[in-house]
Design a protein around this motif. Structure first.
Motif, short mmCIF file in Angstrom:
data_model
loop_
_atom_site.label_atom_id
_atom_site.label_comp_id
_atom_site.label_asym_id
_atom_site.label_seq_id
_atom_site.Cartn_x
_atom_site.Cartn_y
_atom_site.Cartn_z
N VAL A 116 11.69 10.17 9.33
CA VAL A 116 12.15 8.89 8.81
C VAL A 116 11.09 7.79 8.91
N GLY A 117 10.01 8.01 9.65
CA GLY A 117 9.05 6.93 9.87
C GLY A 117 7.61 7.39 9.81
N LEU A 118 6.74 6.47 9.41
CA LEU A 118 5.30 6.72 9.34
C LEU A 118 4.57 5.46 9.76
N VAL A 119 3.60 5.62 10.66
CA VAL A 119 2.71 4.54 11.08
C VAL A 119 1.29 4.90 10.70
N LEU A 120 0.60 3.96 10.06
CA LEU A 120 -0.82 4.10 9.75
C LEU A 120 -1.55 2.95 10.45
N ALA A 121 -2.51 3.28 11.29
CA ALA A 121 -3.22 2.25 12.05
C ALA A 121 -4.67 2.68 12.27
N ASP A 122 -5.56 1.69 12.37
CA ASP A 122 -7.00 1.96 12.53
C ASP A 122 -7.56 1.11 13.66
N GLU A 177 0.84 -1.20 0.00
CA GLU A 177 0.00 0.00 0.00
C GLU A 177 0.87 1.25 0.00
N ARG A 178 0.62 2.16 -0.97
CA ARG A 178 1.40 3.39 -1.10
C ARG A 178 0.42 4.56 -1.19
N PRO A 179 -0.17 4.99 -0.10
CA PRO A 179 -1.16 6.06 -0.17
C PRO A 179 -0.55 7.37 -0.62
N ASN A 180 -1.25 8.08 -1.52
CA ASN A 180 -0.80 9.40 -1.93
C ASN A 180 -1.33 10.45 -0.96
N GLU A 181 -0.98 11.69 -1.22
CA GLU A 181 -1.35 12.77 -0.30
C GLU A 181 -2.86 12.89 -0.16
N MET A 182 -3.59 12.73 -1.24
CA MET A 182 -5.04 12.85 -1.18
C MET A 182 -5.66 11.71 -0.38
N GLU A 183 -5.14 10.51 -0.56
CA GLU A 183 -5.64 9.37 0.21
C GLU A 183 -5.33 9.52 1.68
N LEU A 184 -4.14 10.04 2.01
CA LEU A 184 -3.83 10.30 3.41
C LEU A 184 -4.75 11.36 3.99
N GLY A 185 -5.16 12.31 3.16
CA GLY A 185 -6.06 13.36 3.63
C GLY A 185 -7.43 12.85 4.03
N ARG A 186 -7.80 11.69 3.53
CA ARG A 186 -9.09 11.10 3.88
C ARG A 186 -9.05 10.31 5.18
N ARG A 187 -7.84 10.07 5.69
CA ARG A 187 -7.72 9.32 6.95
C ARG A 187 -8.05 10.23 8.13
N SER A 188 -8.61 9.63 9.16
CA SER A 188 -8.97 10.40 10.36
C SER A 188 -8.57 9.66 11.63
N SER A 189 -7.62 8.74 11.52
CA SER A 189 -7.23 7.94 12.67
C SER A 189 -6.27 8.71 13.57
N ALA A 190 -6.60 8.79 14.86
CA ALA A 190 -5.73 9.44 15.83
C ALA A 190 -4.51 8.60 16.14
N LEU A 191 -4.46 7.38 15.61
CA LEU A 191 -3.34 6.48 15.86
C LEU A 191 -2.20 6.66 14.86
N ASP A 192 -2.44 7.39 13.78
CA ASP A 192 -1.39 7.64 12.79
C ASP A 192 -0.35 8.62 13.34
N PHE A 193 0.91 8.42 12.98
CA PHE A 193 1.92 9.40 13.40
C PHE A 193 3.17 9.27 12.54
N LEU A 194 4.00 10.30 12.60
CA LEU A 194 5.30 10.36 11.93
C LEU A 194 6.40 10.39 12.99
N VAL A 195 7.62 10.06 12.56
CA VAL A 195 8.76 10.03 13.48
C VAL A 195 9.91 10.83 12.89
N ARG A 196 10.43 11.76 13.68
CA ARG A 196 11.64 12.50 13.30
C ARG A 196 12.81 11.95 14.10
N LEU A 197 13.96 11.83 13.45
CA LEU A 197 15.15 11.24 14.06
C LEU A 197 16.27 12.26 14.17
#
Length: 567
Positions: free
Chosen positions: A452-458, A422-442
């Motif tokens: 450097v990191g991205l988690v998508l979870a529902d 799965e490779r969601p584009n920016e528009m597909e990510l914009g449709r997500r509303s999960s509070a569990l999603d996050f990014l990681v800076r190193l």
């Protein structure tokens, strides 16, 4: 590197078996020597679609789409794609067809190819149609044509303007208007190739298959003369400027040269002193008397990048042949006249600017820091001591409107540590509303490595399902993935979930990710991995690695004194 005889279907089949770079070279040669129509016929006869990545495109043209059918199939194959299209003639028909097509599967991208009209009314209507199509199809869309047709203003979310570089069509008009009154305006032969190359470059960019790394030779390439032998080296200024421009577009630059390391470095320093803004910044250097293919291997190892994302430029045909033989996936190009070669590079749609601007030195700096990390790893044999000396700090960031472009870029660029295709584009990510999603800076002792990191979870009942976990190669073998699972398990438990559930697909290059759940203590149930959560525990599911400091905006600093195993 043309052969004595023109390419034929057998040569295309053999190149496809060798690798993407080899196939691209043969198809480019076939197009140059035989013309687009004949080369496209050979491509069909060869039947090498299985060696290419399938891509689905929604195409809207202001002319008969079949006028560029051969050019598109050939250009997309050169870029590594097996193209399937849904084609529509005319803006008026586009919206209805898009609505029907959207229900029949996901599109990787969409293209509007419009002949120049010179009227603002048509430009505005094109922009409105493009915005509706991008929203309906939920994929990025490019408006492609002459500058007049592509326009320059903002066209809305998910829409990108891609004027065709004049050099691609030999600075001639893209369209043949001689018979416009009776037969309509159609692309010229070179115009069709230029439009098709621009479309393929756009899709390669959003699919994450465009080159990430450019390796250049130095002697008689970056400069005129041979360091240590020629008295006064002269920088090929137009070529150097082109490299700097490509770095600003997001490419990582490196140099590989068969010479004495001290001599080459001194030459770079002298030229940089004479022309401070003229010498590009390299993320890695490999200078030695070793085989050029060995030098390329050294750079790939330093930066952790793959051959299929690499472009090599060298003036020596022997060096080009050696690298092409050792790394069939590398896009090998022989350096020619500096000015025309520089213009060709800047016009190449595969090297076009990405969807968002990149600071010219940012990506090079990130990969230089990764190289410093690898040098420390080589000198510190104890894994725990190595991680401790890094002083790694992870900052957890929300997936929001501001971060979605970077999240989409990460999702399409990561190949080694990814769980599913799965490779969601920016528009597909914009449709997500999960509070569990996050990014990681190193960040670490060497400086910042960026996001450097991205988690998508529902949430799904009493479980949290991990849709995907993406981790940049800059963060591999540092227990960052364990930290990401630790953050997610804490958030899931705090939300009342009792289980974490994930899957790992076996893909061509994701071997580093396949053991992530087993190593974190998940149990396998069929094709799923499950971890029970204990909300009362200090580490509800996965313990944070002791060697890392984690700053979660929602929970403050997370550190554990445990050994990093699951609770």
């Amino acid at each position: 590197m043309p052969t004595a005889e023109p390419p034929e279907a057998g040569a295309i089949i053999r190149a496809a078996d060798a690798g993407r770079g080899a196939l691209s070279r043969v198809l480019r040669e076939a197009r140059q020597r035989l013309g687009t129509a004949r080369a496209a016929t050979l491509l069909r006869d060869a039947g090498v679609g299985a060696a290419l990545r399938p891509v689905r495109l929604f195409l809207v043209t202001s002319y008969q789409p079949r006028a560029i059918d051969d050019a598109l199939r050939l250009a997309f194959a050169i870029a590594g794609f097996d193209l399937k299209t849904v084609a529509v003639e005319g803006l008026a028909e586009a919206a209805g067809r898009a609505l029907d097509a959207a229900g029949q599967g996901r599109f990787d991208g969409a293209i509007l190819s419009i002949a120049a009209t010179g009227t603002k009314t048509v430009h505005d209507e094109t922009a409105r149609v493009a915005a509706r199509l991008a929203e309906t199809l939920q994929c990025p869309l490019a408006i492609i044509g002459e500058t007049d047709a592509a326009g320059t203003g903002d066209a809305g979310a998910g829409v990108f303007r891609r004027p065709v570089a004049p050099e691609l069509a030999g600075n001639a008009p893209l369209f043949d208007t001689r018979f416009a009154a009776s037969l309509g305006t159609i692309p010229s032969e070179r115009g069709a190739d230029a439009i098709a190359d621009t479309a393929a470059g756009f899709i390669a960019g959003i699919a994450g298959t465009a080159p990430k790394l450019l390796i250049t030779d130095l002697d008689d390439t970056l400069w005129r003369g041979v360091a240590g032998e020629t008295g006064d080296l002269a920088l090929h200024a137009t070529y150097a400027a082109a490299l700097a421009a490509l770095a600003a577009r997001g490419l990582v630059l490196a140099a590989a040269s068969r010479n004495e390391a001290e001599v080459a470095r001194a030459a770079l320093a002298d030229l940089a002193h004479d022309a401070p803004s003229g010498v590009p910044r390299f993320a890695a250097l490999a200078v030695d008397w070793a085989d050029k293919a060995d030098l390329v291997a050294n750079i790939l190892d330093q930066l952790g990048l793959a051959a299929e994302h690499t472009l090599l430029i060298d003036d020596d045909p022997v060096n080009c042949a050696l690298v092409a033989a050792r790394f069939p996936a590398v896009d090998v190009r022989r350096f020619a006249h500096p000015d025309s070669f520089a213009a060709m590079l800047l016009a190449d749609p595969l090297l076009a600017a990405g969807e968002r601007p990149v600071l010219s030195e940012t990506r090079a700096a990130h990969y230089q820091r990764r190289a410093e990390v690898e040098r420390l790893r080589a000198t510190e044999t104890d894994a725990a001591a190595f991680l401790a000396r890094l002083e790694t700090r992870l900052t957890i960031l929300p997936l929001d409107a501001a971060s979605r472009p970077r999240a989409a870029e990460l999702a399409r660029r990561v190949n080694q540590f990814v769980l599913t295709a799965e490779r969601p584009n920016e528009m597909e990510l914009g449709r997500r509303s999960s509070a569990l999603d996050f990014l990681v800076r190193l960040d670490d002792v060497f400086g910042g490595h960026g996001i450097v990191g991205l988690v998508l979870a529902d949430r799904d009942g009493d479980a949290v399902v991990i849709r995907n976990l993406y981790l940049s190669c800059r963060a591999l073998q540092r227990r960052v993935e364990t930290a990401m699972l630790a953050v997610l398990s804490r958030r899931a438990a705090a939300a009342g979930a009792r289980h974490l559930v994930g899957t790992v697909e076996t893909m061509e290059r994701n071997r580093p990710a396949r053991g992530v759940f087993a190593e974190a203590g998940f149990g396998q149930h069929g094709n799923r991995w499950v971890l029970d959560l204990d909300p009362a525990a200090e580490a509800p599911g996965v313990a944070s690695p002791a060697e890392l400091t984690i700053v979660d905006g929602a929970r403050g600093i997370m550190t554990d004194t445990s050994d990093g195993e699951t609770s």
